[in-house]
Design an enzyme around this catalytic site. Structure first.
Site, PDB file in Angstrom:
ATOM      1  N   LYS A 103      26.609  -9.008  75.087  1.00 33.62           N
ATOM      2  CA  LYS A 103      25.358  -9.781  75.369  1.00 33.62           C
ATOM      3  C   LYS A 103      24.117  -9.178  74.423  1.00 33.62           C
ATOM      4  O   LYS A 103      23.557  -9.862  73.729  1.00 33.62           O
ATOM      5  CB  LYS A 103      24.913  -9.992  76.850  1.00 33.62           C
ATOM      6  CG  LYS A 103      25.907 -11.022  77.380  1.00 33.62           C
ATOM      7  CD  LYS A 103      25.296 -11.434  78.679  1.00 33.62           C
ATOM      8  CE  LYS A 103      25.205 -10.202  79.732  1.00 33.62           C
ATOM      9  NZ  LYS A 103      26.428  -9.563  80.314  1.00 33.62           N
ATOM     10  N   ARG A 159      30.328   3.116  76.382  1.00 34.76           N
ATOM     11  CA  ARG A 159      28.920   2.886  76.551  1.00 34.76           C
ATOM     12  C   ARG A 159      28.343   4.274  77.014  1.00 34.76           C
ATOM     13  O   ARG A 159      27.309   4.568  76.858  1.00 34.76           O
ATOM     14  CB  ARG A 159      28.421   1.700  76.861  1.00 34.76           C
ATOM     15  CG  ARG A 159      27.218   1.274  76.804  1.00 34.76           C
ATOM     16  CD  ARG A 159      26.649  -0.176  77.199  1.00 34.76           C
ATOM     17  NE  ARG A 159      26.816  -0.517  78.282  1.00 34.76           N
ATOM     18  CZ  ARG A 159      26.827  -1.732  78.711  1.00 34.76           C
ATOM     19  NH1 ARG A 159      26.268  -2.931  77.851  1.00 34.76           N
ATOM     20  NH2 ARG A 159      27.066  -2.243  80.048  1.00 34.76           N
TER      21      ARG A 159
END
Ligand code: AMP
Length: 190
Positions: free
Chosen positions: A13, A127
């Protein structure tokens, strides 16, 4: 035009929000980023939410609704917004619909990025290695995924019933996902 980027944690996103900012000059409203900024600033709000976020749980609706409301009231209704990580509950979606309509505006489309669990886990691990976000460890991620499935996925029928839900294969390469989003925007503008 106002869009919601929707999907589980690590679906991409934030990456696609950047594309919308760069290409369409939309304003990116990420409640996660606002909350992390509050924690970094050491504010009362930051102190209140830090442990909740690190554990992967959801912050209360009234806190995130107030963050979004104050941002939109400050920036005005003549802008194009991309919402990322908000709404996460049906109550938040109803609050957002109410806020937009009070501003004489609306959510035009909701773009759901679909990614399977195996790929989500791989992305979260990467991440965590790159950005060291405290809630990207696997334990917190499981909690976040549970909240997505339990509290956030009911938004799919909510937005489908409004005829706003568009689904994009979030497993594809970043550029292909962006291109599909461009097509959706083209369709919404037509
Ligand atoms: P995100 O950056 O969107 O993954 O959000 C990081 C964390 O912030 C989430 O796991 C929640 O703890 C909190 N958070 C962000 N947005 C919301 C929201 N709309 N409702 C409740 N909690 C949120």
């Amino acid at each position: 035009m106002n869009l919601v980027l929707f999907g589980p944690p690590a679906a991409g996103k934030g990456t696609q929000a950047k594309h919308l900012v760069d290409v369409y000059a939309m304003i990116h409203l990420s409640t996660g980023a606002m909350l992390r900024a509050a924690i970094a600033s050491g504010s009362e709000l930051g102190k209140k939410v830090a442990a909740i976020i690190d554990g992967g749980d959801l912050v209360s609706d009234d806190i995130v609704e107030a963050l979004i409301e104050s941002r939109i009231e400050a920036l005005g209704s003549d802008k194009s917004y991309v919402f990322d990580g908000f709404p996460r509950t049906v109550a938040q979606a109803e609050a957002l619909d109410g806020l937009m309509s009070r501003q004489g505006s609306r959510i035009d489309g909701v773009i759901c990025l679909t990614v399977n669990e195996e790929k989500l886990v791989a992305r979260v691990e990467k991440r965590f290695a790159d950005e060291h976000r405290a809630d990207d460890n696997l334990e917190s991620f499981r909690v976040r995924l549970d909240h997505y499935n339990r509290d956030t996925s009911p938004l799919l029928p909510y937005y489908a019933a409004q005829g706003k839900l568009k689904t994009v294969d979030g497993m594809a390469a970043i550029e292909s996902v962006s291109a599909e989003i461009d097509q959706i925007i083209g369709g919404l503008e037509a």
